[in-house]
Design a protein around this motif. Structure first.
Motif, short mmCIF file in Angstrom:
data_model
loop_
_atom_site.label_atom_id
_atom_site.label_comp_id
_atom_site.label_asym_id
_atom_site.label_seq_id
_atom_site.Cartn_x
_atom_site.Cartn_y
_atom_site.Cartn_z
N SER A 3 21.91 12.01 -14.75
CA SER A 3 21.04 10.82 -14.77
C SER A 3 21.19 9.96 -13.52
O SER A 3 20.33 9.11 -13.25
N THR B 30 14.84 12.83 -16.22
CA THR B 30 13.45 12.95 -16.63
C THR B 30 13.33 13.78 -17.90
O THR B 30 14.24 14.55 -18.26
N TRP B 31 12.19 13.63 -18.57
CA TRP B 31 11.96 14.42 -19.78
C TRP B 31 11.85 15.91 -19.45
O TRP B 31 12.17 16.76 -20.29
N LYS B 32 11.42 16.22 -18.24
CA LYS B 32 11.35 17.62 -17.83
C LYS B 32 12.76 18.23 -17.80
O LYS B 32 12.97 19.37 -18.23
N ILE C 221 15.34 17.20 -19.56
CA ILE C 221 15.81 17.31 -20.94
C ILE C 221 15.17 18.52 -21.61
O ILE C 221 15.86 19.29 -22.31
N ARG C 222 13.87 18.70 -21.42
CA ARG C 222 13.17 19.83 -22.02
C ARG C 222 13.76 21.15 -21.55
O ARG C 222 13.98 22.07 -22.34
N LEU D 203 17.89 14.88 -26.71
CA LEU D 203 16.60 14.20 -26.81
C LEU D 203 16.78 12.68 -26.84
O LEU D 203 15.90 11.93 -26.40
N PRO E 35 18.01 9.99 -22.83
CA PRO E 35 17.40 9.01 -21.94
C PRO E 35 17.53 7.58 -22.47
O PRO E 35 17.75 6.64 -21.68
#
Length: 359
Positions: free
Chosen positions: A81, A86-88, A90-91, A149, A152
């Motif tokens: 971080s 980013t969510w990308k 995490i995904r 999830l 963040p």
């Protein structure tokens, strides 16, 4: 710190294999006794023997393993971080976990179906995948995915001025989930999901804080490290005694888990002691490499242990009664077989599929 965390990962995966090998040791002592003695089963003559006591102790000092994995994951999420979480990202991390987890879960389900000659519906399969119940230890995967999830939001909270309140809130949530276990035990509630993130949410959040606010937290933790060590020594027999009392009084086998208060506190104290004392470890290179391969060993070893135990059951039943041979055999195969499977795959043309199989 990063190297120490890989050491912790290596120690943790050893503890996981030892913990689950002892589970098969209990099976051999009590439920497979007729394979090497002329008795009816279950037979509990071995309860209280030196071998049994040693297994109980080892079973209850190894549950720090999954919380340790959670702590390492939280620390490295916080590290990532620093460059922007980013969510990308995490995904990608979640997908990289879920693909090999799904493949191994389906393999375990298929193995059990063939072995037990039972039918299983698509709904049952989906339920096992969602709850991590294909193997009794796979609940860690849906749990850590929930924490990823949430990461963040947790990172943002740790960076804010209210970070202490966040830690307090997650700590309260973990206390509630421990209390949940007792409510199930005494019949007030009927169900508790092991895969719920609240079971280890405080440890994950604390590990994020140790990375992002280490200059504030670590000096205080290190200043009190003798307290953590002293309390660790105190809580060790309490954690062992509590779970054994529950087993013998209620038939609830909490040995080897962190469902109870004393076991949870012992686990937290172990982690605090590990990160606050500076020390070198023998075979640290091996531990480091084990830490790098921990997830693959974690996914593969339940099947390896089951196959090994049942081969011994059919081909060499006399070994079942000798835990000084049977347990080392299980532990060795539980580590060595996945290790060489991963090494072989990574060094051959099959390496293109390595990430899909072992993460």
């Amino acid at each position: 710190m990063a190297k120490r965390l890989f050491w912790l990962n290596g120690i943790a995966i050893l503890a996981v294999v030892i913990n689950h090998a002892i589970g098969w040791g209990f099976t051999a002592l009590f439920w497979w006794t007729d394979r090497y003695r002329d008795v009816s089963i279950p037979n509990f003559d071995a309860m209280g023997s030196p071998g049994y006591v040693l297994m109980v102790i080892l079973k209850q000092i190894t549950p720090f393993s999954l919380p340790a994995f959670v702590a390492v994951s939280g620390y490295f999420i916080a590290f990532a971080s620093r460059g922007g979480l980013t969510w990308k990202m995490i995904r990608t991390r979640v997908i990289n976990i879920l693909i090999p987890y799904t493949l191994w879960s389906l393999l375990v389900i298929l193995f059990d179906r063939l072995l037990l000659d039972t039918q299983i519906s698509l709904l049952d399969i989906l339920t096992k995948l969602l709850t991590g119940s294909a193997s009794p230890i796979y609940y860690y995967v849906p749990l850590i995915c929930q924490l990823f999830l949430l990461s963040p939001f947790l990172v943002r909270g740790v960076r804010s001025s209210q970070w202490k309140k966040l830690l307090l809130g997650m700590g309260f949530l973990q206390v509630v989930t421990v209390g949940w276990s007792y409510l199930v035990l005494f019949g007030i509630l009927s169900w508790k999901p092991e895969w719920f993130f609240g079971n280890l949410g405080f440890i994950f959040t604390l590990s994020i804080a140790l990375n992002l606010r280490g200059e504030e937290i670590l000096p205080w933790l290190k200043a009190h490290r003798k307290i953590w060590l002293g309390l660790l020594i105190v809580f060790l027999p309490l954690a062992i005694g509590e779970t054994e009392w529950f087993y013998q009084s209620y038939g609830i086998d909490w040995r080897g888990g962190v469902e109870t208060l004393f076991a949870t506190v012992f686990t937290l104290l172990f982690l605090l002691t590990f990160i606050t004392y500076d020390f070198s470890l023998p075979q640290s290179t091996v531990l480091y490499k084990l830490g790098q391969r921990a997830f693959g060993i974690y996914l593969m070893h339940p099947l390896v242990l089951e196959i090994t135990a049942k081969l011994v059951y059919h081909l060499a039943p006399a070994l079942l009664g000798n835990q000084w041979i049977f347990l080392p055999l299980l532990i060795t195969t539980g580590i060595v077989v996945p290790w060489f499977a991963m090494k072989f795959m990574s060094e051959t043309p099959l390496r293109k599929g390595y990430a899909y199989i072992f993460g």
